[in-house]
Design a protein around this motif. Structure first.
Motif, PDB file in Angstrom:
ATOM      1  N   LEU A 110       0.900  -1.515  -0.397  1.00  0.00           N
ATOM      2  CA  LEU A 110       0.067   0.186   0.364  1.00  0.00           C
ATOM      3  C   LEU A 110       0.667   1.614  -0.385  1.00  0.00           C
ATOM      4  CD1 LEU A 110      -2.179  -2.194   0.871  1.00  0.00           C
ATOM      5  CD2 LEU A 110      -3.069  -0.713   2.425  1.00  0.00           C
ATOM      6  N   LEU A 111       2.207   1.340   0.061  1.00  0.00           N
ATOM      7  CA  LEU A 111       2.686   2.302   0.234  1.00  0.00           C
ATOM      8  C   LEU A 111       3.897   2.442  -0.930  1.00  0.00           C
ATOM      9  CD1 LEU A 111       4.533   1.596   3.879  1.00  0.00           C
ATOM     10  CD2 LEU A 111       3.179   3.544   3.125  1.00  0.00           C
ATOM     11  N   ASP A 112       4.326   1.009  -1.225  1.00  0.00           N
ATOM     12  CA  ASP A 112       4.543   0.859  -2.472  1.00  0.00           C
ATOM     13  C   ASP A 112       4.080   0.197  -3.220  1.00  0.00           C
ATOM     14  OD1 ASP A 112       6.888   0.437  -4.823  1.00  0.00           O
ATOM     15  OD2 ASP A 112       8.651   0.310  -3.225  1.00  0.00           O
ATOM     16  N   SER A 113       3.914  -0.212  -4.647  1.00  0.00           N
ATOM     17  CA  SER A 113       3.278  -1.170  -5.279  1.00  0.00           C
ATOM     18  C   SER A 113       3.983  -2.190  -6.181  1.00  0.00           C
ATOM     19  CB  SER A 113       2.794  -0.275  -7.160  1.00  0.00           C
ATOM     20  OG  SER A 113       3.643   0.447  -7.420  1.00  0.00           O
ATOM     21  N   LYS A 114       5.504  -2.311  -5.606  1.00  0.00           N
ATOM     22  CA  LYS A 114       6.416  -3.033  -6.089  1.00  0.00           C
ATOM     23  C   LYS A 114       6.088  -4.101  -4.595  1.00  0.00           C
ATOM     24  CE  LYS A 114       9.316  -0.019  -8.834  1.00  0.00           C
ATOM     25  NZ  LYS A 114       9.328   1.756  -8.027  1.00  0.00           N
ATOM     26  N   ARG A 115       5.906  -3.899  -3.518  1.00  0.00           N
ATOM     27  CA  ARG A 115       6.128  -4.329  -3.065  1.00  0.00           C
ATOM     28  C   ARG A 115       4.830  -5.697  -2.640  1.00  0.00           C
ATOM     29  NH1 ARG A 115       9.894  -2.440   2.527  1.00  0.00           N
ATOM     30  NH2 ARG A 115       9.123  -4.199   2.348  1.00  0.00           N
ATOM     31  N   SER A 116       3.871  -5.382  -3.339  1.00  0.00           N
ATOM     32  CA  SER A 116       1.819  -6.131  -3.816  1.00  0.00           C
ATOM     33  C   SER A 116       2.611  -7.476  -3.227  1.00  0.00           C
ATOM     34  CB  SER A 116       1.903  -5.629  -5.030  1.00  0.00           C
ATOM     35  OG  SER A 116       1.570  -4.743  -4.908  1.00  0.00           O
ATOM     36  N   SER A 117       3.653  -8.129  -3.290  1.00  0.00           N
ATOM     37  CA  SER A 117       3.787  -9.376  -3.775  1.00  0.00           C
ATOM     38  C   SER A 117       4.428 -10.055  -2.329  1.00  0.00           C
ATOM     39  CB  SER A 117       4.412 -11.090  -4.908  1.00  0.00           C
ATOM     40  OG  SER A 117       5.880  -9.321  -4.677  1.00  0.00           O
ATOM     41  N   ASP A 118       4.759  -9.237  -1.723  1.00  0.00           N
ATOM     42  CA  ASP A 118       4.954  -8.812  -0.049  1.00  0.00           C
ATOM     43  C   ASP A 118       4.481 -10.080   0.564  1.00  0.00           C
ATOM     44  OD1 ASP A 118       7.547  -7.507  -1.260  1.00  0.00           O
ATOM     45  OD2 ASP A 118       8.052  -6.638   0.373  1.00  0.00           O
ATOM     46  N   SER A 119       5.237 -10.311   1.439  1.00  0.00           N
ATOM     47  CA  SER A 119       3.991 -10.941   2.401  1.00  0.00           C
ATOM     48  C   SER A 119       4.096  -9.922   3.449  1.00  0.00           C
ATOM     49  CB  SER A 119       4.096 -12.206   3.451  1.00  0.00           C
ATOM     50  OG  SER A 119       5.469 -11.603   3.868  1.00  0.00           O
ATOM     51  N   SER A 120       2.725 -10.274   4.482  1.00  0.00           N
ATOM     52  CA  SER A 120       1.923  -9.669   5.550  1.00  0.00           C
ATOM     53  C   SER A 120       1.035 -10.110   6.565  1.00  0.00           C
ATOM     54  CB  SER A 120       1.466  -8.114   5.238  1.00  0.00           C
ATOM     55  OG  SER A 120      -0.212  -8.251   4.977  1.00  0.00           O
ATOM     56  N   ALA A 121       1.806  -9.441   7.700  1.00  0.00           N
ATOM     57  CA  ALA A 121       0.650 -10.084   8.544  1.00  0.00           C
ATOM     58  C   ALA A 121      -0.903 -10.791   8.443  1.00  0.00           C
ATOM     59  CB  ALA A 121       0.922  -9.544  10.140  1.00  0.00           C
ATOM     60  N   LYS A 122      -1.458  -9.648   7.662  1.00  0.00           N
ATOM     61  CA  LYS A 122      -3.106  -9.412   7.685  1.00  0.00           C
ATOM     62  C   LYS A 122      -3.080 -10.501   6.905  1.00  0.00           C
ATOM     63  CE  LYS A 122      -4.666  -5.449   9.718  1.00  0.00           C
ATOM     64  NZ  LYS A 122      -5.781  -4.169   9.598  1.00  0.00           N
ATOM     65  N   LEU A 123      -2.328 -10.022   5.432  1.00  0.00           N
ATOM     66  CA  LEU A 123      -2.465 -10.738   4.556  1.00  0.00           C
ATOM     67  C   LEU A 123      -2.248 -12.535   4.516  1.00  0.00           C
ATOM     68  CD1 LEU A 123      -3.406 -10.745   1.604  1.00  0.00           C
ATOM     69  CD2 LEU A 123      -1.214 -11.369   1.075  1.00  0.00           C
ATOM     70  N   ASP A 124      -1.465 -13.115   5.292  1.00  0.00           N
ATOM     71  CA  ASP A 124      -1.033 -14.208   5.802  1.00  0.00           C
ATOM     72  C   ASP A 124      -2.155 -14.730   6.792  1.00  0.00           C
ATOM     73  OD1 ASP A 124       1.468 -14.156   4.650  1.00  0.00           O
ATOM     74  OD2 ASP A 124       2.512 -13.802   6.417  1.00  0.00           O
ATOM     75  N   VAL A 125      -2.780 -13.849   8.462  1.00  0.00           N
ATOM     76  CA  VAL A 125      -3.911 -14.866   9.561  1.00  0.00           C
ATOM     77  C   VAL A 125      -5.263 -14.835   7.549  1.00  0.00           C
ATOM     78  CG1 VAL A 125      -5.244 -13.768  10.560  1.00  0.00           C
ATOM     79  CG2 VAL A 125      -3.194 -13.399  10.660  1.00  0.00           C
ATOM     80  N   LEU A 126      -5.189 -13.928   7.461  1.00  0.00           N
ATOM     81  CA  LEU A 126      -6.672 -13.853   5.937  1.00  0.00           C
ATOM     82  C   LEU A 126      -6.807 -15.247   5.452  1.00  0.00           C
ATOM     83  CD1 LEU A 126      -9.400 -12.356   4.899  1.00  0.00           C
ATOM     84  CD2 LEU A 126      -8.099 -11.320   3.272  1.00  0.00           C
ATOM     85  N   LEU A 127      -5.883 -15.081   4.746  1.00  0.00           N
ATOM     86  CA  LEU A 127      -5.495 -16.536   3.967  1.00  0.00           C
ATOM     87  C   LEU A 127      -5.861 -18.209   4.241  1.00  0.00           C
ATOM     88  CD1 LEU A 127      -2.762 -15.173   1.137  1.00  0.00           C
ATOM     89  CD2 LEU A 127      -5.710 -15.581   0.695  1.00  0.00           C
ATOM     90  N   GLU A 128      -4.783 -17.749   5.692  1.00  0.00           N
ATOM     91  CA  GLU A 128      -5.027 -19.260   6.229  1.00  0.00           C
ATOM     92  C   GLU A 128      -6.413 -19.445   6.891  1.00  0.00           C
ATOM     93  OE1 GLU A 128      -3.747 -20.356  10.744  1.00  0.00           O
ATOM     94  OE2 GLU A 128      -2.117 -18.831   9.337  1.00  0.00           O
ATOM     95  N   GLN A 129      -7.407 -18.290   7.449  1.00  0.00           N
ATOM     96  CA  GLN A 129      -8.723 -18.493   7.961  1.00  0.00           C
ATOM     97  C   GLN A 129      -9.996 -18.731   6.958  1.00  0.00           C
ATOM     98  OE1 GLN A 129     -10.207 -16.577  10.890  1.00  0.00           O
ATOM     99  NE2 GLN A 129      -8.263 -16.429  12.179  1.00  0.00           N
ATOM    100  N   LEU A 130      -9.111 -18.077   5.696  1.00  0.00           N
ATOM    101  CA  LEU A 130     -10.480 -18.316   4.327  1.00  0.00           C
ATOM    102  C   LEU A 130      -9.910 -19.802   4.142  1.00  0.00           C
ATOM    103  CD1 LEU A 130      -9.562 -14.878   2.064  1.00  0.00           C
ATOM    104  CD2 LEU A 130     -11.573 -15.875   3.552  1.00  0.00           C
ATOM    105  N   ARG A 131      -8.747 -19.939   3.806  1.00  0.00           N
ATOM    106  CA  ARG A 131      -8.374 -21.782   3.106  1.00  0.00           C
ATOM    107  C   ARG A 131      -9.746 -22.623   4.019  1.00  0.00           C
ATOM    108  NH1 ARG A 131      -3.522 -20.266   2.936  1.00  0.00           N
ATOM    109  NH2 ARG A 131      -2.526 -20.042   0.813  1.00  0.00           N
TER     110      ARG A 131
END
Length: 252
Positions: free
Chosen positions: A75-96
């Motif tokens: 969200l700060l640097d679009s070049k880092r869109s493929s980085d991991s993040s705490a929220k994304l990891d938690v969300l994807l785990e819960q969604l699966r």
């Protein structure tokens, strides 16, 4: 005769809400802490010379950037869109877990840029979903697909675009990716699923990045609702009530 909201609520299945605290990973924590220190130093210097009243725009920018950093570096640097993040990891785990069990879920965020990052990961994993934000034209078609297509079990919605008028009772799970200043707006989002027509319990999870401005905004919500509104709504006119101690809390 129209029934009151309370009467309707008594007839609905249960609604469970939980705050999920996400621990920033070392790389994201380092980025967040550096940003926080940068803004703490630069804002304090500016306030010393120009005063707090003339620094509100800079304060709002700092708080927006910190909120974005708490969500995802992309969200700060679009070049880092493929980085991991705490929220994304938690969300994807819960969604699966939720999707594997055959349930349907809603995901809300006020940042369409964050939803875009989520979409990229879902596409990568071959997970079907619907998407709606303020620019979406065929809203009803998307709603009907989510409601009726058993293979479409996920709906990503911009919090500001999807809070009202949508009937999404096919969902049993609701994920709110970033805190909104006004709990009523979040409640409206949850009520897309928890409304007349819902026959199953609804579970809501609010994702909060621990030791970030998000936690501080939650504290402010309890005592200074209008100020929290100004911070998240980025409304310069409303942030006049900001005090030095509030800023110190937000940047702590």
């Amino acid at each position: 005769m129209r029934r009151t909201k309370e009467q309707v609520a008594r007839e609905l299945p249960s609604k469970t809400e939980q705050t999920v605290y996400c621990e920033l990973e070392p790389e994201q924590r380092k980025l967040y802490d550096q940003l926080r220190q940068h803004y703490r130093d630069s804002l304090l210097r500016r306030i010393e010379t120009a005063g707090l009243a003339k620094s509100k725009i800079q304060v709002l920018e700092a708080l927006l950037r910190l909120r974005q950093a708490a969500c995802h570096p992309g969200l700060l640097d679009s070049k880092r869109s493929s980085d991991s993040s705490a929220k994304l990891d938690v969300l994807l785990e819960q969604l699966r877990e939720v999707l594997d069990e055959g349930h349907k879920a809603l995901v809300f965020s006020q940042f369409t840029s964050l939803l875009k990052i989520v979409r990229a990961r879902l596409d990568q994993d071959g997970i079907r979903y619907e998407y709606l934000d303020g620019a979406t034209r065929d809203r009803q078609t998307r709603v009907e697909r989510f409601q009726n297509d058993k293979d479409c079990r996920l709906f990503l919605v911009s919090l500001k675009a999807g809070g009202l008028g949508l009937n999404l009772t096919a969902a049993e799970y609701v994920f709110i990716l970033d805190p909104w200043w006004n709990p009523a707006v979040e409640a409206q989002a949850v009520d897309r699923a928890h409304r007349i027509g819902q026959t199953r319990p609804v579970f809501t999870y609010r994702l909060i990045a621990r030791d970030t401005v998000e936690e501080k905004v939650l504290e402010l919500q309890k005592t200074k609702r209008d100020l929290a509104a100004a911070i998240i709504g980025a409304e310069n006119s409303m942030i006049r009530d900001l005090r030095s101690e509030d800023l110190a809390l937000l940047l702590s």
